[in-house]
Scaffold this active site. Structure first.
Site, PDB file in Angstrom:
ATOM      1  N   GLY A 147       0.885  -1.266   0.061  1.00  0.00           N
ATOM      2  CA  GLY A 147       0.601   0.136  -0.327  1.00  0.00           C
ATOM      3  C   GLY A 147       1.314   1.378   0.249  1.00  0.00           C
ATOM      4  N   ASP A 159      -5.218  -0.155  -2.327  1.00  0.00           N
ATOM      5  CA  ASP A 159      -6.220  -1.545  -3.549  1.00  0.00           C
ATOM      6  C   ASP A 159      -7.776  -1.882  -3.039  1.00  0.00           C
ATOM      7  OD1 ASP A 159      -4.821  -3.237  -1.706  1.00  0.00           O
ATOM      8  OD2 ASP A 159      -5.433  -4.805  -3.093  1.00  0.00           O
ATOM      9  N   ASP A 170      -6.313   1.717  10.148  1.00  0.00           N
ATOM     10  CA  ASP A 170      -7.553   1.208  10.429  1.00  0.00           C
ATOM     11  C   ASP A 170      -7.458   1.422  11.897  1.00  0.00           C
ATOM     12  OD1 ASP A 170      -9.754   0.649   9.526  1.00  0.00           O
ATOM     13  OD2 ASP A 170      -9.359  -0.854   9.713  1.00  0.00           O
TER      14      ASP A 170
HETATM   15  P1  5GP Z   1      -4.882  -1.563  10.697  1.00  0.00           P
HETATM   16  O1  5GP Z   1      -4.171  -2.834  10.677  1.00  0.00           O
HETATM   17  O2  5GP Z   1      -4.393  -0.459  11.339  1.00  0.00           O
HETATM   18  O3  5GP Z   1      -6.908  -2.660  11.074  1.00  0.00           O
HETATM   19  O4  5GP Z   1      -4.470  -1.199   8.746  1.00  0.00           O
HETATM   20  C1  5GP Z   1      -3.791  -1.528   8.955  1.00  0.00           C
HETATM   21  C2  5GP Z   1      -3.801  -2.167   6.913  1.00  0.00           C
HETATM   22  O5  5GP Z   1      -4.698  -2.861   6.561  1.00  0.00           O
HETATM   23  C3  5GP Z   1      -3.361  -1.175   6.148  1.00  0.00           C
HETATM   24  O6  5GP Z   1      -1.427  -0.254   5.776  1.00  0.00           O
HETATM   25  C4  5GP Z   1      -3.857  -1.368   5.108  1.00  0.00           C
HETATM   26  O7  5GP Z   1      -3.005  -1.684   3.811  1.00  0.00           O
HETATM   27  C5  5GP Z   1      -4.981  -1.835   5.105  1.00  0.00           C
HETATM   28  N1  5GP Z   1      -5.684  -0.729   5.338  1.00  0.00           N
HETATM   29  C6  5GP Z   1      -6.763  -0.765   6.555  1.00  0.00           C
HETATM   30  N2  5GP Z   1      -7.966   0.738   5.960  1.00  0.00           N
HETATM   31  C7  5GP Z   1      -8.013   0.176   4.774  1.00  0.00           C
HETATM   32  C8  5GP Z   1      -8.347   1.434   3.721  1.00  0.00           C
HETATM   33  O8  5GP Z   1      -9.447   1.292   4.194  1.00  0.00           O
HETATM   34  N3  5GP Z   1      -8.140   0.763   2.418  1.00  0.00           N
HETATM   35  C9  5GP Z   1      -7.419  -0.044   2.112  1.00  0.00           C
HETATM   36  N4  5GP Z   1      -7.808  -0.642   0.938  1.00  0.00           N
HETATM   37  N5  5GP Z   1      -7.028  -0.652   2.641  1.00  0.00           N
HETATM   38  C10 5GP Z   1      -6.354  -0.531   3.991  1.00  0.00           C
HETATM   39 MG    MG Z   2       0.074  -0.773   4.483  1.00  0.00          MG
END
Ligand code: 5GP
Ligand code: MG
Length: 182
Positions: free
Chosen positions: A52, A166, A110
């Site tokens: 990403g 994506d 996120d």
């Molecule tokens: P977390 O572990 O903080 O929940 O999520 C981190 C990873 O989830 C990010 O690096 C990303 O790759 C993916 N991610 C989180 N939210 C989104 C979103 O709204 N869209 C996309 N495409 N990927 C997300």
């Molecule tokens: Mg990421």
């Protein structure tokens, strides 16, 4: 990928433009100035998280005019629109962090689970310092404590694509950032 003005479609879902290419570029320049202030004499190692963050990292380093190195690691926990909870890391064989000023470059936070699990792994490699630069944060979705040293934008808790992000493989090449339409 069907594109018409501010709406794009991927795998049958519609996404609405949220951050234009120009707005992102402006914020990335500001973030580079913050980094300049803190890292100009530190020759930091920027560590981009694949996939990403590849576009954010590429734009950010080109706005930085001080000496730095850049490398990438691959971490994945996402499965379509949802976090799967399991974290898989793929370190390069010769990643040497000991004594380096390491700046993790991430596309979006996120739940915070990914960095919550990954930062201790990096810390165990004994960098001189470890900070996080992230383009997007969803404050309402945060479930764990994560250091947010440099943040581009705080955004609503909706799935977004574009600028490296994506939806099941599509949308990474969009120059702007688009959020899922209800
Ligand atoms: P977390 O572990 O903080 O929940 O999520 C981190 C990873 O989830 C990010 O690096 C990303 O790759 C993916 N991610 C989180 N939210 C989104 C979103 O709204 N869209 C996309 N495409 N990927 C997300
Ligand atoms: Mg990421």
């Amino acid at each position: 990928m069907v594109q018409s003005s501010d709406i794009v479609e991927a795998h049958g879902l519609k996404f609405q433009l949220m951050l234009s290419e120009a707005a992102i570029a402006q914020r990335v320049r500001e973030m580079a100035l913050e980094l300049q202030r803190d890292y100009a004499d530190k020759k930091p190692l920027l560590l981009g998280l694949l996939n990403g963050a590849f576009i954010f990292a590429a734009d950010l380093v080109r706005q930085c005019t001080f000496p730095l190195e850049i490398s990438f690691v691959r971490v994945s926990s996402y499965d379509g629109l949802q976090s799967s909870g399991r974290l898989t890391t793929h370190f390069g064989p010769d990643l040497e962090l000991r004594g380096r000023h390491v700046l993790l470059v991430e596309d979006i936070i996120d739940s915070g689970q990914t960095l919550h699990q990954f930062l201790p792994q990096l810390q165990s490699l004994q960098p001189a310092s470890l900070r996080v630069a992230v383009l997007l944060v969803k404050p309402e979705a945060l479930e764990c404590e994560v250091p947010l040293d440099y943040v581009g934008f705080e955004i609503p808790n909706k799935f977004v694509i574009g600028y490296g992000l994506d939806y099941d493989g599509l949308g990474r090449n969009l120059p702007g950032i688009y959020q899922l339409k209800e």
